[in-house]
Motif scaffolding. Structure first.
Motif, PDB file in Angstrom:
ATOM      1  N   GLN A   9      -4.543 -30.888 113.799  1.00 54.96           N
ATOM      2  CA  GLN A   9      -4.513 -31.415 112.434  1.00 54.96           C
ATOM      3  C   GLN A   9      -5.542 -32.522 112.218  1.00 54.96           C
ATOM      4  O   GLN A   9      -5.808 -32.893 111.078  1.00 54.96           O
ATOM      5  CB  GLN A   9      -3.109 -31.924 112.103  1.00 54.96           C
ATOM      6  CG  GLN A   9      -2.094 -30.812 112.003  1.00 54.96           C
ATOM      7  CD  GLN A   9      -0.710 -31.346 111.751  1.00 54.96           C
ATOM      8  OE1 GLN A   9      -0.155 -32.080 112.574  1.00 54.96           O
ATOM      9  NE2 GLN A   9      -0.146 -30.979 110.612  1.00 54.96           N
ATOM     10  N   PHE A  10      -6.118 -33.042 113.274  1.00 56.50           N
ATOM     11  CA  PHE A  10      -7.161 -34.061 113.148  1.00 56.50           C
ATOM     12  C   PHE A  10      -8.510 -33.362 112.949  1.00 56.50           C
ATOM     13  O   PHE A  10      -9.427 -33.506 113.744  1.00 56.50           O
ATOM     14  CB  PHE A  10      -7.198 -34.953 114.393  1.00 56.50           C
ATOM     15  CG  PHE A  10      -6.024 -35.876 114.503  1.00 56.50           C
ATOM     16  CD1 PHE A  10      -6.048 -37.114 113.899  1.00 56.50           C
ATOM     17  CD2 PHE A  10      -4.893 -35.501 115.196  1.00 56.50           C
ATOM     18  CE1 PHE A  10      -4.966 -37.968 113.983  1.00 56.50           C
ATOM     19  CE2 PHE A  10      -3.803 -36.336 115.290  1.00 56.50           C
ATOM     20  CZ  PHE A  10      -3.837 -37.582 114.680  1.00 56.50           C
ATOM     21  N   ASN A  11      -8.620 -32.620 111.867  1.00 60.49           N
ATOM     22  CA  ASN A  11      -9.814 -31.811 111.627  1.00 60.49           C
ATOM     23  C   ASN A  11     -10.662 -32.330 110.471  1.00 60.49           C
ATOM     24  O   ASN A  11     -11.528 -31.621 109.985  1.00 60.49           O
ATOM     25  CB  ASN A  11      -9.423 -30.349 111.389  1.00 60.49           C
ATOM     26  CG  ASN A  11      -8.473 -30.189 110.220  1.00 60.49           C
ATOM     27  OD1 ASN A  11      -8.064 -31.173 109.615  1.00 60.49           O
ATOM     28  ND2 ASN A  11      -8.121 -28.964 109.924  1.00 60.49           N
ATOM     29  N   HIS A  12     -10.426 -33.546 110.031  1.00 64.32           N
ATOM     30  CA  HIS A  12     -11.248 -34.180 109.000  1.00 64.32           C
ATOM     31  C   HIS A  12     -11.984 -35.356 109.629  1.00 64.32           C
ATOM     32  O   HIS A  12     -11.526 -35.935 110.605  1.00 64.32           O
ATOM     33  CB  HIS A  12     -10.377 -34.678 107.848  1.00 64.32           C
ATOM     34  CG  HIS A  12      -9.660 -33.578 107.122  1.00 64.32           C
ATOM     35  ND1 HIS A  12      -8.505 -32.999 107.598  1.00 64.32           N
ATOM     36  CD2 HIS A  12      -9.950 -32.959 105.968  1.00 64.32           C
ATOM     37  CE1 HIS A  12      -8.112 -32.074 106.756  1.00 64.32           C
ATOM     38  NE2 HIS A  12      -8.968 -32.024 105.752  1.00 64.32           N
ATOM     39  N   VAL A  13     -13.122 -35.706 109.042  1.00 64.02           N
ATOM     40  CA  VAL A  13     -13.956 -36.772 109.597  1.00 64.02           C
ATOM     41  C   VAL A  13     -14.118 -37.888 108.565  1.00 64.02           C
ATOM     42  O   VAL A  13     -14.363 -37.626 107.388  1.00 64.02           O
ATOM     43  CB  VAL A  13     -15.349 -36.225 110.002  1.00 64.02           C
ATOM     44  CG1 VAL A  13     -16.230 -37.334 110.518  1.00 64.02           C
ATOM     45  CG2 VAL A  13     -15.201 -35.137 111.041  1.00 64.02           C
ATOM     46  N   ALA A  14     -13.982 -39.131 109.027  1.00 67.36           N
ATOM     47  CA  ALA A  14     -14.161 -40.306 108.173  1.00 67.36           C
ATOM     48  C   ALA A  14     -15.103 -41.285 108.853  1.00 67.36           C
ATOM     49  O   ALA A  14     -15.062 -41.458 110.074  1.00 67.36           O
ATOM     50  CB  ALA A  14     -12.819 -40.974 107.900  1.00 67.36           C
ATOM     51  N   HIS A  40     -11.966 -38.901 113.673  1.00 71.43           N
ATOM     52  CA  HIS A  40     -11.261 -37.770 113.089  1.00 71.43           C
ATOM     53  C   HIS A  40      -9.917 -38.266 112.566  1.00 71.43           C
ATOM     54  O   HIS A  40      -9.302 -39.153 113.160  1.00 71.43           O
ATOM     55  CB  HIS A  40     -11.045 -36.669 114.119  1.00 71.43           C
ATOM     56  CG  HIS A  40     -12.281 -35.878 114.391  1.00 71.43           C
ATOM     57  ND1 HIS A  40     -13.245 -36.297 115.265  1.00 71.43           N
ATOM     58  CD2 HIS A  40     -12.709 -34.704 113.880  1.00 71.43           C
ATOM     59  CE1 HIS A  40     -14.222 -35.404 115.298  1.00 71.43           C
ATOM     60  NE2 HIS A  40     -13.924 -34.431 114.460  1.00 71.43           N
ATOM     61  N   TYR A  41      -9.459 -37.675 111.461  1.00 71.92           N
ATOM     62  CA  TYR A  41      -8.181 -38.077 110.894  1.00 71.92           C
ATOM     63  C   TYR A  41      -7.401 -36.862 110.420  1.00 71.92           C
ATOM     64  O   TYR A  41      -7.956 -35.774 110.244  1.00 71.92           O
ATOM     65  CB  TYR A  41      -8.374 -39.072 109.746  1.00 71.92           C
ATOM     66  CG  TYR A  41      -8.907 -38.465 108.464  1.00 71.92           C
ATOM     67  CD1 TYR A  41      -8.033 -37.997 107.483  1.00 71.92           C
ATOM     68  CD2 TYR A  41     -10.268 -38.368 108.228  1.00 71.92           C
ATOM     69  CE1 TYR A  41      -8.515 -37.445 106.308  1.00 71.92           C
ATOM     70  CE2 TYR A  41     -10.754 -37.822 107.060  1.00 71.92           C
ATOM     71  CZ  TYR A  41      -9.871 -37.371 106.098  1.00 71.92           C
ATOM     72  OH  TYR A  41     -10.357 -36.822 104.933  1.00 71.92           O
ATOM     73  N   ALA A  42      -6.120 -37.077 110.212  1.00 73.69           N
ATOM     74  CA  ALA A  42      -5.227 -36.063 109.657  1.00 73.69           C
ATOM     75  C   ALA A  42      -4.657 -36.618 108.360  1.00 73.69           C
ATOM     76  O   ALA A  42      -4.111 -37.724 108.348  1.00 73.69           O
ATOM     77  CB  ALA A  42      -4.097 -35.743 110.621  1.00 73.69           C
ATOM     78  N   PRO A  43      -4.803 -35.893 107.255  1.00 71.18           N
ATOM     79  CA  PRO A  43      -4.194 -36.370 106.010  1.00 71.18           C
ATOM     80  C   PRO A  43      -2.675 -36.300 106.111  1.00 71.18           C
ATOM     81  O   PRO A  43      -2.125 -35.384 106.721  1.00 71.18           O
ATOM     82  CB  PRO A  43      -4.723 -35.415 104.947  1.00 71.18           C
ATOM     83  CG  PRO A  43      -5.286 -34.257 105.670  1.00 71.18           C
ATOM     84  CD  PRO A  43      -5.538 -34.653 107.081  1.00 71.18           C
ATOM     85  N   VAL A  44      -2.015 -37.296 105.549  1.00 69.94           N
ATOM     86  CA  VAL A  44      -0.557 -37.356 105.586  1.00 69.94           C
ATOM     87  C   VAL A  44      -0.047 -37.099 104.167  1.00 69.94           C
ATOM     88  O   VAL A  44      -0.462 -37.774 103.222  1.00 69.94           O
ATOM     89  CB  VAL A  44      -0.071 -38.736 106.074  1.00 69.94           C
ATOM     90  CG1 VAL A  44       1.442 -38.829 106.031  1.00 69.94           C
ATOM     91  CG2 VAL A  44      -0.586 -39.011 107.472  1.00 69.94           C
ATOM     92  N   ALA A  66      -3.833 -40.483 108.984  1.00 66.06           N
ATOM     93  CA  ALA A  66      -3.420 -40.855 110.342  1.00 66.06           C
ATOM     94  C   ALA A  66      -4.607 -40.669 111.272  1.00 66.06           C
ATOM     95  O   ALA A  66      -5.325 -39.668 111.183  1.00 66.06           O
ATOM     96  CB  ALA A  66      -2.253 -39.991 110.808  1.00 66.06           C
ATOM     97  N   ILE A  67      -4.831 -41.650 112.123  1.00 67.11           N
ATOM     98  CA  ILE A  67      -5.876 -41.570 113.138  1.00 67.11           C
ATOM     99  C   ILE A  67      -5.228 -41.844 114.491  1.00 67.11           C
ATOM    100  O   ILE A  67      -4.148 -42.422 114.566  1.00 67.11           O
ATOM    101  CB  ILE A  67      -7.025 -42.571 112.882  1.00 67.11           C
ATOM    102  CG1 ILE A  67      -6.500 -44.013 112.883  1.00 67.11           C
ATOM    103  CG2 ILE A  67      -7.754 -42.255 111.603  1.00 67.11           C
ATOM    104  CD1 ILE A  67      -7.580 -45.071 112.853  1.00 67.11           C
ATOM    105  N   LEU A 105      -3.138 -45.337 107.937  1.00 67.33           N
ATOM    106  CA  LEU A 105      -3.949 -46.146 107.039  1.00 67.33           C
ATOM    107  C   LEU A 105      -3.659 -45.741 105.602  1.00 67.33           C
ATOM    108  O   LEU A 105      -3.758 -44.565 105.255  1.00 67.33           O
ATOM    109  CB  LEU A 105      -5.437 -45.940 107.312  1.00 67.33           C
ATOM    110  CG  LEU A 105      -5.908 -46.195 108.740  1.00 67.33           C
ATOM    111  CD1 LEU A 105      -7.251 -45.546 108.982  1.00 67.33           C
ATOM    112  CD2 LEU A 105      -6.002 -47.671 108.967  1.00 67.33           C
ATOM    113  N   THR A 106      -3.310 -46.718 104.781  1.00 66.23           N
ATOM    114  CA  THR A 106      -3.158 -46.489 103.348  1.00 66.23           C
ATOM    115  C   THR A 106      -4.470 -46.918 102.706  1.00 66.23           C
ATOM    116  O   THR A 106      -4.894 -48.065 102.849  1.00 66.23           O
ATOM    117  CB  THR A 106      -1.989 -47.288 102.776  1.00 66.23           C
ATOM    118  OG1 THR A 106      -0.809 -46.934 103.481  1.00 66.23           O
ATOM    119  CG2 THR A 106      -1.804 -46.990 101.299  1.00 66.23           C
TER     120      THR A 106
END
Length: 115
Positions: A9-14, A40-44, A66-67, A105-106
């Motif tokens: 699920q950590f398939n996005h990059v920031a 990499h992050y996972a949207p919550v 979430a990271i 992280l919000t």
């Protein structure tokens, strides 16, 4: 938000960084994103109850990601996701020595004046 997150699920990059000021030729200071590192992050996703509570405290326009726990991330950093700059409104760090330690992280949109 303490559910288990799969590594897939950590398939996005920031991009994480700080805000720096750049002086133009006319002598005007313009804020600019100063890149520091990429994670990499996972949207919550929020439940309906969490969404209603966020609206009550005027946080309806925020997103939560979430990271993996990273001590380099601090509350005064900016996050760049898909060419949109976000400020870290809230950092819920999990500094336990656990392989599945996540930081939540919000993020709130960092709107610029005149944009």
């Amino acid at each position: 938000m303490t559910k288990r997150i799969l590594p897939s699920q950590f398939n996005h990059v920031a991009d994480f960084g700080k805000q720096d000021k750049v002086t133009t030729g006319a002598g005007v200071n313009i804020p600019k994103f100063q890149f520091a590192f990429t994670l990499h992050y996972a949207p919550v996703t929020r439940s309906l109850t969490q969404q209603y509570l966020a609206q009550q405290v005027s946080n309806a326009d925020t997103i939560v990601i979430a990271i993996r726990h990273n001590p380099k991330v601090s509350q005064n950093m900016l996050v760049n996701i898909d060419d949109t700059e976000y400020e870290i409104s809230s950092l819920s760090a999990n500094d336990q020595f656990d392989i599945n330690a996540y930081d939540y992280l919000t993020l709130v949109d960092n709107k610029k004046v005149g944009a």
